[in-house]
Design a protein around this motif. Structure first.
Motif, PDB file in Angstrom:
ATOM      1  N   THR A 141       0.607  -1.392   0.031  1.00 35.79           N
ATOM      2  CA  THR A 141      -0.171   0.162  -0.206  1.00 35.79           C
ATOM      3  C   THR A 141       1.167   1.336  -0.295  1.00 35.79           C
ATOM      4  O   THR A 141       0.477   2.544  -0.967  1.00 35.79           O
ATOM      5  N   ALA A 142       1.705   1.110   0.557  1.00 34.67           N
ATOM      6  CA  ALA A 142       2.653   2.349   1.029  1.00 34.67           C
ATOM      7  C   ALA A 142       3.837   2.323  -0.582  1.00 34.67           C
ATOM      8  O   ALA A 142       3.555   3.428  -1.252  1.00 34.67           O
ATOM      9  N   ARG A 143       3.897   1.413  -1.504  1.00 30.33           N
ATOM     10  CA  ARG A 143       4.385   1.121  -3.023  1.00 30.33           C
ATOM     11  C   ARG A 143       3.508   2.239  -3.440  1.00 30.33           C
ATOM     12  O   ARG A 143       3.829   3.087  -4.533  1.00 30.33           O
ATOM     13  N   GLY A 144       2.150   1.999  -3.197  1.00 28.20           N
ATOM     14  CA  GLY A 144       0.506   2.606  -3.817  1.00 28.20           C
ATOM     15  C   GLY A 144       0.715   4.019  -4.094  1.00 28.20           C
ATOM     16  O   GLY A 144       0.151   4.878  -4.692  1.00 28.20           O
ATOM     17  N   GLY A 145       1.957   4.837  -2.787  1.00 26.15           N
ATOM     18  CA  GLY A 145       1.795   6.301  -2.830  1.00 26.15           C
ATOM     19  C   GLY A 145       0.233   6.339  -1.541  1.00 26.15           C
ATOM     20  O   GLY A 145       0.207   7.694  -1.566  1.00 26.15           O
TER      21      GLY A 145
END
Length: 278
Positions: A181-185
């Motif tokens: 989820t963090a990689r998704g921004g």
């Protein structure tokens, strides 16, 4: 006997908390007497007379009726009051703030306990506070502007996500979802409100695991995602959960104030500098 009514402008200039209630009565019931009974019953008495009440007590601690409105206004109804099954009223009552100070728990008991929960079926619609009461409550530590400044985001909406499924994940399992989820921004990732302090995933353990996931995503993307940990639990463990969350690097806490109460929320606001999501 002390007057059971008070003018609105007089009440606003004194240390009264003014509560507005909606009530429905049969057309033959006297709404003024009902309002006066409620004002007395919520402060110095009950729905039956009690001994030991002096004029001094009435003057200082008795509630007073401020205003009564028929809802909707009677002149807008085409049927006569006697033809209606129920009449609706808005009743405004002034409560001396001295009865509960600035204690939210006692105040809500004064506004909704006793007669309001037994002999009168009322709905609390609004509360108006005196200046002396409000000065004791500084409000949110951050607010919208403070959160933006803390997280360094000014030119767009804050993007908040949450870990799903709601329950059942260990810290390690949750951290993998956090990482993706963090990689998704996402700017902020919070626990679900159902996921607070289970034995298989304590808040401190989640903070440590999710911080590692946030750091890994930051190294790969350059975007920093913050974690809001749900610390909701019984009062016995609450401070421990918050202190450990601070020490382990949480970016904020999630707190169910509707269950634990406004007094607990005020306590939490004063004991931590972390942002609080409700």
């Amino acid at each position: 006997m002390t007057d059971r009514m008070i003018m609105p402008e007089t009440a606003r200039g004194m240390e009264y908390v003014i509560a507005s209630y909606y009530i429905e009565l049969a057309p033959e019931q006297d709404v003024v007497k009902k309002a006066e009974s409620l004002a007395v019953g919520q402060t110095i008495g009950t729905w039956v007379p009690v001994p030991g009440i002096t004029d001094e007590i009435r003057e200082k601690y008795m509630g007073r009726v401020v205003q009564i409105f028929d809802v909707p206004p009677a002149e807008l109804k085409t049927d006569a009051p006697a033809q209606r099954e129920k009449m609706g009223y808005l009743i405004r009552i002034a409560y001396p703030a001295a009865n509960f100070g600035t204690d939210f728990a006692l105040m809500m008991t004064a506004l909704l306990g006793n007669d309001a929960s037994t002999s009168a079926q009322v709905k609390l619609m609004d509360i108006e506070f005196p200046d002396g009461f409000l000065r004791e409550f500084p409000g949110p530590r951050y607010g919208i502007r403070g959160l933006r400044e803390r997280f360094g985001i000014w030119d767009r909406p804050l993007f908040l996500n949450m870990i799903k499924p709601c329950t059942g994940l260990t810290p390690e399992e949750g951290s993998r979802i956090f990482y993706e989820t963090a990689r998704g921004g996402a700017d902020l990732i919070k626990d679900d409100e159902l996921f607070g302090n289970p034995v298989y995933s304590r808040p401190a353990d989640r903070v440590r695991a999710f911080r590692k996931a946030a750091d890994q995503a930051f190294e790969e993307t350059g975007h920093r995602t913050r974690y809001i940990v749900n610390v909701t639990c019984g009062l016995r463990e609450l401070e421990k959960n918050v202190r450990e969350a601070e020490e382990d690097g949480a970016d904020g806490v999630l707190f169910n104030f509707a269950i634990l109460g406004y007094s607990a929320l005020r306590w939490l606001r004063d004991m931590t500098e972390l942002p609080i999501l409700g």
